[in-house]
Scaffold this motif. Structure first.
Motif, PDB file in Angstrom:
ATOM      1  N   VAL A 189      49.114 -80.498  45.528  1.00  7.90           N
ATOM      2  CA  VAL A 189      49.269 -79.320  44.903  1.00  7.90           C
ATOM      3  C   VAL A 189      50.582 -78.749  44.977  1.00  7.90           C
ATOM      4  O   VAL A 189      50.892 -78.402  46.352  1.00  7.90           O
ATOM      5  N   ALA A 190      51.654 -79.117  44.201  1.00  7.69           N
ATOM      6  CA  ALA A 190      53.101 -78.348  44.319  1.00  7.69           C
ATOM      7  C   ALA A 190      53.368 -77.537  43.594  1.00  7.69           C
ATOM      8  O   ALA A 190      53.853 -77.687  42.256  1.00  7.69           O
ATOM      9  N   GLY A 191      53.128 -76.340  43.811  1.00  6.06           N
ATOM     10  CA  GLY A 191      53.571 -75.120  42.779  1.00  6.06           C
ATOM     11  C   GLY A 191      52.676 -75.234  41.761  1.00  6.06           C
ATOM     12  O   GLY A 191      51.356 -74.954  41.877  1.00  6.06           O
ATOM     13  N   ALA A 192      53.100 -75.307  40.398  1.00  8.03           N
ATOM     14  CA  ALA A 192      52.348 -75.305  39.472  1.00  8.03           C
ATOM     15  C   ALA A 192      51.724 -76.796  39.035  1.00  8.03           C
ATOM     16  O   ALA A 192      51.098 -76.801  37.965  1.00  8.03           O
ATOM     17  N   VAL A 193      52.278 -77.612  39.753  1.00  8.48           N
ATOM     18  CA  VAL A 193      52.040 -79.095  39.455  1.00  8.48           C
ATOM     19  C   VAL A 193      50.748 -79.554  40.336  1.00  8.48           C
ATOM     20  O   VAL A 193      50.729 -79.290  41.744  1.00  8.48           O
ATOM     21  N   SER A 194      49.621 -80.172  39.806  1.00  7.36           N
ATOM     22  CA  SER A 194      48.600 -80.678  40.559  1.00  7.36           C
ATOM     23  C   SER A 194      48.230 -81.999  39.851  1.00  7.36           C
ATOM     24  O   SER A 194      48.212 -82.120  38.804  1.00  7.36           O
ATOM     25  N   GLY A 195      48.353 -82.816  40.856  1.00  8.10           N
ATOM     26  CA  GLY A 195      47.976 -84.423  40.386  1.00  8.10           C
ATOM     27  C   GLY A 195      47.874 -85.325  41.367  1.00  8.10           C
ATOM     28  O   GLY A 195      48.022 -84.859  42.399  1.00  8.10           O
ATOM     29  N   THR A 196      48.200 -86.556  41.167  1.00  9.75           N
ATOM     30  CA  THR A 196      47.879 -87.728  41.743  1.00  9.75           C
ATOM     31  C   THR A 196      49.352 -88.096  42.349  1.00  9.75           C
ATOM     32  O   THR A 196      50.051 -88.641  41.256  1.00  9.75           O
ATOM     33  N   VAL A 197      49.718 -88.615  43.393  1.00  5.07           N
ATOM     34  CA  VAL A 197      51.114 -89.171  43.729  1.00  5.07           C
ATOM     35  C   VAL A 197      51.007 -90.689  43.269  1.00  5.07           C
ATOM     36  O   VAL A 197      49.981 -91.431  43.947  1.00  5.07           O
ATOM     37  N   LYS A 198      51.942 -90.885  42.343  1.00  8.97           N
ATOM     38  CA  LYS A 198      52.011 -92.407  41.760  1.00  8.97           C
ATOM     39  C   LYS A 198      52.830 -93.229  42.707  1.00  8.97           C
ATOM     40  O   LYS A 198      52.854 -94.383  43.051  1.00  8.97           O
ATOM     41  N   LYS A 199      54.153 -92.550  43.074  1.00  2.84           N
ATOM     42  CA  LYS A 199      55.128 -93.361  43.548  1.00  2.84           C
ATOM     43  C   LYS A 199      56.065 -92.358  44.152  1.00  2.84           C
ATOM     44  O   LYS A 199      56.595 -91.447  43.810  1.00  2.84           O
ATOM     45  N   ILE A 200      56.713 -92.644  45.481  1.00  2.00           N
ATOM     46  CA  ILE A 200      57.722 -91.975  46.051  1.00  2.00           C
ATOM     47  C   ILE A 200      58.870 -92.822  46.243  1.00  2.00           C
ATOM     48  O   ILE A 200      58.883 -93.839  46.885  1.00  2.00           O
ATOM     49  N   SER A 201      60.094 -92.486  45.415  1.00  2.00           N
ATOM     50  CA  SER A 201      61.180 -93.098  45.123  1.00  2.00           C
ATOM     51  C   SER A 201      62.355 -92.596  46.164  1.00  2.00           C
ATOM     52  O   SER A 201      62.176 -91.582  46.751  1.00  2.00           O
ATOM     53  N   VAL A 202      63.531 -93.104  45.988  1.00  3.63           N
ATOM     54  CA  VAL A 202      64.631 -92.610  46.829  1.00  3.63           C
ATOM     55  C   VAL A 202      65.103 -91.398  46.252  1.00  3.63           C
ATOM     56  O   VAL A 202      65.621 -90.271  46.943  1.00  3.63           O
ATOM     57  N   ARG A 203      64.931 -90.750  45.061  1.00  5.19           N
ATOM     58  CA  ARG A 203      65.317 -89.521  44.603  1.00  5.19           C
ATOM     59  C   ARG A 203      64.332 -88.543  44.252  1.00  5.19           C
ATOM     60  O   ARG A 203      64.524 -87.322  44.726  1.00  5.19           O
ATOM     61  N   ALA A 204      63.101 -89.059  43.813  1.00  7.04           N
ATOM     62  CA  ALA A 204      62.000 -88.223  43.242  1.00  7.04           C
ATOM     63  C   ALA A 204      60.768 -88.771  43.653  1.00  7.04           C
ATOM     64  O   ALA A 204      60.739 -89.863  43.725  1.00  7.04           O
ATOM     65  N   THR A 205      59.857 -88.064  43.379  1.00  7.69           N
ATOM     66  CA  THR A 205      58.255 -88.417  43.519  1.00  7.69           C
ATOM     67  C   THR A 205      57.584 -88.153  42.243  1.00  7.69           C
ATOM     68  O   THR A 205      57.835 -87.191  41.709  1.00  7.69           O
ATOM     69  N   GLU A 206      56.888 -89.243  41.823  1.00 11.47           N
ATOM     70  CA  GLU A 206      56.307 -89.347  40.458  1.00 11.47           C
ATOM     71  C   GLU A 206      54.920 -88.741  40.577  1.00 11.47           C
ATOM     72  O   GLU A 206      53.992 -89.447  41.545  1.00 11.47           O
ATOM     73  N   ILE A 207      54.472 -87.793  39.907  1.00  9.09           N
ATOM     74  CA  ILE A 207      52.979 -87.181  40.285  1.00  9.09           C
ATOM     75  C   ILE A 207      52.450 -87.192  38.931  1.00  9.09           C
ATOM     76  O   ILE A 207      53.010 -86.862  37.712  1.00  9.09           O
ATOM     77  N   GLU A 208      51.152 -87.730  38.766  1.00 10.84           N
ATOM     78  CA  GLU A 208      50.477 -87.947  37.635  1.00 10.84           C
ATOM     79  C   GLU A 208      49.324 -86.789  37.658  1.00 10.84           C
ATOM     80  O   GLU A 208      48.591 -86.681  38.483  1.00 10.84           O
ATOM     81  N   THR A 209      49.511 -85.765  36.554  1.00 11.25           N
ATOM     82  CA  THR A 209      48.341 -84.800  36.497  1.00 11.25           C
ATOM     83  C   THR A 209      47.142 -85.552  35.722  1.00 11.25           C
ATOM     84  O   THR A 209      47.030 -86.450  35.315  1.00 11.25           O
ATOM     85  N   PHE A 210      46.114 -84.479  35.990  1.00  9.60           N
ATOM     86  CA  PHE A 210      44.841 -85.023  35.144  1.00  9.60           C
ATOM     87  C   PHE A 210      44.669 -85.228  33.885  1.00  9.60           C
ATOM     88  O   PHE A 210      43.751 -85.524  33.291  1.00  9.60           O
ATOM     89  N   GLN A 211      45.993 -84.508  33.139  1.00  8.68           N
ATOM     90  CA  GLN A 211      46.006 -84.619  31.760  1.00  8.68           C
ATOM     91  C   GLN A 211      46.828 -85.973  31.547  1.00  8.68           C
ATOM     92  O   GLN A 211      47.286 -86.122  30.491  1.00  8.68           O
ATOM     93  N   ARG A 212      47.152 -86.841  32.608  1.00  9.33           N
ATOM     94  CA  ARG A 212      48.007 -88.042  32.336  1.00  9.33           C
ATOM     95  C   ARG A 212      49.292 -87.946  32.063  1.00  9.33           C
ATOM     96  O   ARG A 212      49.886 -88.534  31.354  1.00  9.33           O
ATOM     97  N   GLN A 213      49.847 -86.682  32.505  1.00  7.52           N
ATOM     98  CA  GLN A 213      51.308 -86.320  32.267  1.00  7.52           C
ATOM     99  C   GLN A 213      52.046 -86.699  33.683  1.00  7.52           C
ATOM    100  O   GLN A 213      51.607 -86.334  34.655  1.00  7.52           O
ATOM    101  N   SER A 214      53.237 -87.525  33.281  1.00  5.50           N
ATOM    102  CA  SER A 214      53.860 -87.925  34.576  1.00  5.50           C
ATOM    103  C   SER A 214      55.217 -86.851  35.049  1.00  5.50           C
ATOM    104  O   SER A 214      55.681 -86.626  34.006  1.00  5.50           O
ATOM    105  N   VAL A 215      55.010 -86.157  36.198  1.00  9.28           N
ATOM    106  CA  VAL A 215      55.784 -85.086  36.530  1.00  9.28           C
ATOM    107  C   VAL A 215      56.678 -85.965  37.364  1.00  9.28           C
ATOM    108  O   VAL A 215      56.369 -86.218  38.523  1.00  9.28           O
ATOM    109  N   ILE A 216      58.151 -85.896  37.407  1.00  9.96           N
ATOM    110  CA  ILE A 216      59.147 -86.346  38.148  1.00  9.96           C
ATOM    111  C   ILE A 216      59.733 -84.985  38.924  1.00  9.96           C
ATOM    112  O   ILE A 216      60.404 -84.176  38.232  1.00  9.96           O
ATOM    113  N   LEU A 217      59.128 -85.053  40.278  1.00  5.72           N
ATOM    114  CA  LEU A 217      59.531 -84.115  41.033  1.00  5.72           C
ATOM    115  C   LEU A 217      60.538 -84.230  42.295  1.00  5.72           C
ATOM    116  O   LEU A 217      60.315 -85.272  42.798  1.00  5.72           O
TER     117      LEU A 217
END
Length: 823
Positions: free
Chosen positions: A635-663
């Motif tokens: 849970v990062a702020g208003a984003v809650s979901g599963t971490v899919k990938k940690i890349s060099v610039r951002a982290t991809e989080i997939e919410t439970f609504q299957r929305q990919s959030v690039i943080l």
């Protein structure tokens, strides 16, 4: 006094080292200068000899090309010598700056050793400057001679094409007899050579033929095994794709032609290696093999494009009968051109009369011109009614113009121009047609989704884990590689046909491979290409090592998937950095020369790339510190979901609504992040429930505790707990607290427990209330539009009831009920 005595030995030692170092450096520099003088003197003598040889070979294009190649080599040696001076000069200038300027009048005198060292360095610098001047002068001289050779070759080529011959002697009746006589001489020589070879050198002959056959068969069968679907297409396939037709035309032409050409070329080389070729037979045999390769290549190419017996595989939309005629005309044109080339070599070996060469070339070029015009006269297409129609107007006129130009040039006596034009039509036309098919194949492969449905992609899918996106990218790379290969092979072949020599191409390749100097930075095009190739190889090796490490090593250790992902990503970054450094080194670029670029880049980072660098460093911190990993629920702020990938610039989080959030990674480092599955998936879950006032709270507590303990997914230790949370406005509030081995299953557990609560409360008659509120409205405050009060004096009161179910939206209900006024 004691201090002076102690420092005196050190001073004497310093003076000795300075004198000894100066003497050693002077000897080393003198030997280096002497070696460079001798080398430049030898190069100058070689250039003078080549200049003399140019005057004797001014009419031989091949010899002029060889002289030019030698001059190019000497020029590179001079350039390398001038580069060798620069480090020595830089060292001398550095030492002169350290010694400083000479003392002026009125200043204390400097030590004699310093003055002597400065004088020696200045003398060495002057000697180096003289040698650099000599090298530059010699380089200019070499370039001038090369330009003179180029001018001589242009004049020689122009004279060859513009020379006019008297064809009256060539059309006389005596020419036919001379032609028959020359053929008899060729037959006599060849038969004598064959009989001698078979009688006395049979074993080397058979060995040469066998070795050439083995190499050609290996190439043929290997190519058929790899590209069997394209060398011999499936006749039963009615609607092949455009990519399949292009690939079939390309590979069915190249593989047999290359195999057959390999056999002939290796046969000639092996015969020459075993000393089986005589000086008069070798050029004839090579010319004959060249003609056979040309005719066979034209036949395979025309057969692949026209496909007379396979209309569904045909590239050109022509009629089958017209396709057969076009194939015959193309092959006969190649035979006529090849015959002219072979007979020209025969006349040169036999030192025949010029009239024979003119007569043969006249007949051959006129025949080629007529055949080209015949191709233009064919009606290969069909109109809407299915009737034969001619080529498009521009193409037909072009063929007529080329054929007429060849015939007119030959009849006017410009035999050289007519031969050149006819040969370019056949040979260069075949090369251009093959290149065009290659370009079309590359374009078809790079189109979206085309490569993923090809036979090669299907084979890759069997042995690799490439998905459709990776296959599409691989198709793009394959198309680019095909384009590069087509250019690298086709362009030199065309240049060779247009009068350039192999030595010309060699000289150009030397120029491309040579260093390009920009200030203190030197590089070469071939070096850059080599660096790119090395980086690409390093990239794929890194990807392969990542897959091997993840699938073969870490998978067996039953390591956590998040740890595996972190190690895999870190190995990928390290591998790419190493591949980049090796690629830059292979490109021949000195990293110390990039200080200015690095400074500008640092300035750019300070002003415009702060966020990028911050996110990059934050990504490295996340991979090293591992506050969360791939697969964690955060849970990062208003984003809650599963971490899919940690890349060099951002982290991809997939919410439970299957929305990919690039943080961005910096936000995850600088802000609070909750991780439900940091070390394990154990977690506590709460379920709130309320009962109506007047219920038996102890019984409610027992029921809730029994339901919690009876659920199969609730842990026994820590045991479930039921809390009497408080007295609400409308209910007595309880809270069930249970622990789960996998917090990700809480939704399923919540559903099960809530269904059980509803069933148990209904069986026990326990009410689950909803919030309600009573509102008393006096009669004096009724609006005019409200209905009148009943006769018995009762008032209508409005009751606003608000019900809220856990997890559902609030529903507001309003109802009217009668209530007696206390007054």
């Amino acid at each position: 006094m004691l201090l002076k005595l102690r420092t005196l030995p050190a001073f004497l030692c310093l003076v000795f080292l300075l004198a000894f170092g100066s003497l050693a450096a002077a000897q080393d520099t003198e030997s280096f200068l002497e070696g460079q003088r001798e080398m430049l003197s030898g190069i100058e003598n070689s250039v003078a000899g080549l200049e003399t040889e140019i005057g004797h070979q001014s009419t031989d294009d091949a010899e002029l090309v060889d002289i030019r190649v030698e001059l190019e080599r000497l020029g590179r040696e001079v350039f390398d010598a001038s580069l060798a001076f620069r480090p020595r000069l830089s060292e001398i200038n550095t030492r002169l700056e350290q010694l400083g300027e000479p003392r002026k009048e009125g200043e204390p005198p400097e030590p004699e050793e310093v003055t002597r060292e400065r004088t020696r360095l200045l003398d060495e610098k002057a000697s180096f400057n003289v040698l650099i001047g000599d090298a530059e002068r010699l380089s200019v001289r070499i370039k001038t001679v090369i330009e003179e050779i180029a001018e001589l070759r242009r004049d020689l080529f122009t004279r060859t094409l513009s020379r006019r011959y008297d064809i009256s002697a060539a059309v006389s009746t005596d020419v036919l007899g001379e032609f028959t006589q020359e053929l008899g001489r060729v037959y006599t020589r060849v038969s004598a050579w064959l009989s001698f070879t078979v009688k006395y050198r049979l074993k080397p002959l058979l060995l040469a033929t066998a070795l050439a056959s083995i190499a050609a068969l290996a190439l043929l069968f290997g190519g058929r095994r790899l590209f069997d679907d394209f060398v011999e297409p499936d006749r039963s396939e009615q609607n092949p794709t455009y990519l399949s037709r292009l690939a079939t035309a390309l590979f069915s032409t190249l593989i047999p032609s290359v195999s057959y050409g390999t056999f002939l070329v290796l046969s000639y080389l092996f015969l020459d290696y075993f000393n089986l070729l005589r000086s008069d037979i070798a050029p004839l045999l090579w010319s004959l093999f060249s003609v056979i390769i040309l005719v066979y290549f034209v036949y395979r190419l025309a057969r692949a494009i026209l496909a007379p017996r396979r209309p569904n595989w045909r590239l050109l939309p022509v009629r089958s009968q017209a396709a057969q005629w076009l194939l015959v005309l193309a092959v006969v044109t190649a035979v006529a051109t090849g015959f002219d080339h072979f007979m020209d070599q025969v006349y040169s070996v036999l030192s025949s009369q010029l009239s024979l060469t003119v007569a043969t070339s006249l007949v051959a070029t006129v025949v080629v011109g007529l055949l080209i015009m015949a191709i233009g006269a064919v009606r290969p297409l069909e109109d809407e009614e299915g009737k034969p129609r001619q080529w498009p107007l521009k193409f037909r006129y072009l063929l007529f113009f080329i054929g007429a130009a060849i015939i007119i040039a030959a009849l006017l006596g410009y035999i050289g121009f007519a031969r050149f034009l006819s040969q370019q039509v056949v040979v260069t036309g075949a090369i251009i047609a093959t290149m065009y098919i290659g370009f079309l194949t590359a374009g078809a492969i790079t189109s979206e989704g085309a490569f993923a449905h090809s036979w090669f992609a299907r084979r890759l899918e069997r042995h690799t884990a490439f998905d459709e996106t990776a296959l599409d990218q691989l198709g793009l790379i394959s198309g680019m590689i095909i384009n590069v290969i087509v250019v690298l092979i086709g362009v030199p072949l065309i240049l060779l046909q247009w009068g350039f020599r192999l030595a010309d191409l060699t000289a150009w390749s030397y120029r491309i491979a040579g260093n390009i100097q920009i200030g203190s930075l030197s590089f070469s095009i071939m070096g850059i290409v080599t660096g790119i190739v090395v980086f690409v190889v390093g990239y794929f090796v890194t990807r392969w090592f990542q897959g091997w490490l993840d699938g073969k090593v870490m998978a067996r250790s039953r390591m956590d998937s998040g740890v595996r992902n972190s190690i895999r990503t870190g190995v990928g970054y390290v591998g790419l950095v190493i591949a980049g450094l090796i690629g830059v080194s292979a490109a021949g670029i000195n990293l110390s020369n990039l200080a200015l670029v690095a400074g500008a880049l640092s300035l750019g980072i300070g002003f415009g790339l702060q966020n990028i660098v911050s996110n990059f460093v934050s990504g490295l911190i996340l991979l090293a510190e591992r506050p969360f990993k791939a697969g964690d629920w955060i849970v990062a702020g208003a984003v809650s979901g599963t971490v899919k990938k940690i890349s060099v610039r951002a982290t991809e989080i997939e919410t439970f609504q299957r929305q990919s959030v690039i943080l961005p990674n910096s936000e995850l480092i600088n802000a609070a992040v909750g991780n439900w599955t940091h070390r394990n998936k154990l977690g506590r879950m709460e379920i709130a429930v309320g009962v109506a006032y007047g219920s038996d709270v102890r019984r409610v507590h027992e029921i809730l505790l029994e339901i919690a303990k009876s659920h199969p997914m609730v842990l026994k230790n820590p045991e479930p707990f039921v809390l009497f949370a408080g007295f609400g406005d409308s209910s007595l509030d309880f809270e069930i607290r249970v622990y789960l081995s996998d917090i990700l299953t809480q939704l399923e557990v919540q559903n099960g427990i809530r269904f059980a609560i509803v069933d148990a409360f209904e069986a026990e008659g326990i009410e689950i209330p909803f919030p309600q509120r009573d509102i008393h409205v006096r009669s004096g405050f009724l609006k005019p539009e409200e209905p009148e009060l009943p006769e018995d004096g009762e008032t209508d009161d409005l009751e606003e009831e608000t019900s809220a179910e856990p997890g559902a939206e609030k529903v507001v209900r309003r109802r009217r009920r009668r209530k007696t006024d206390p007054e």
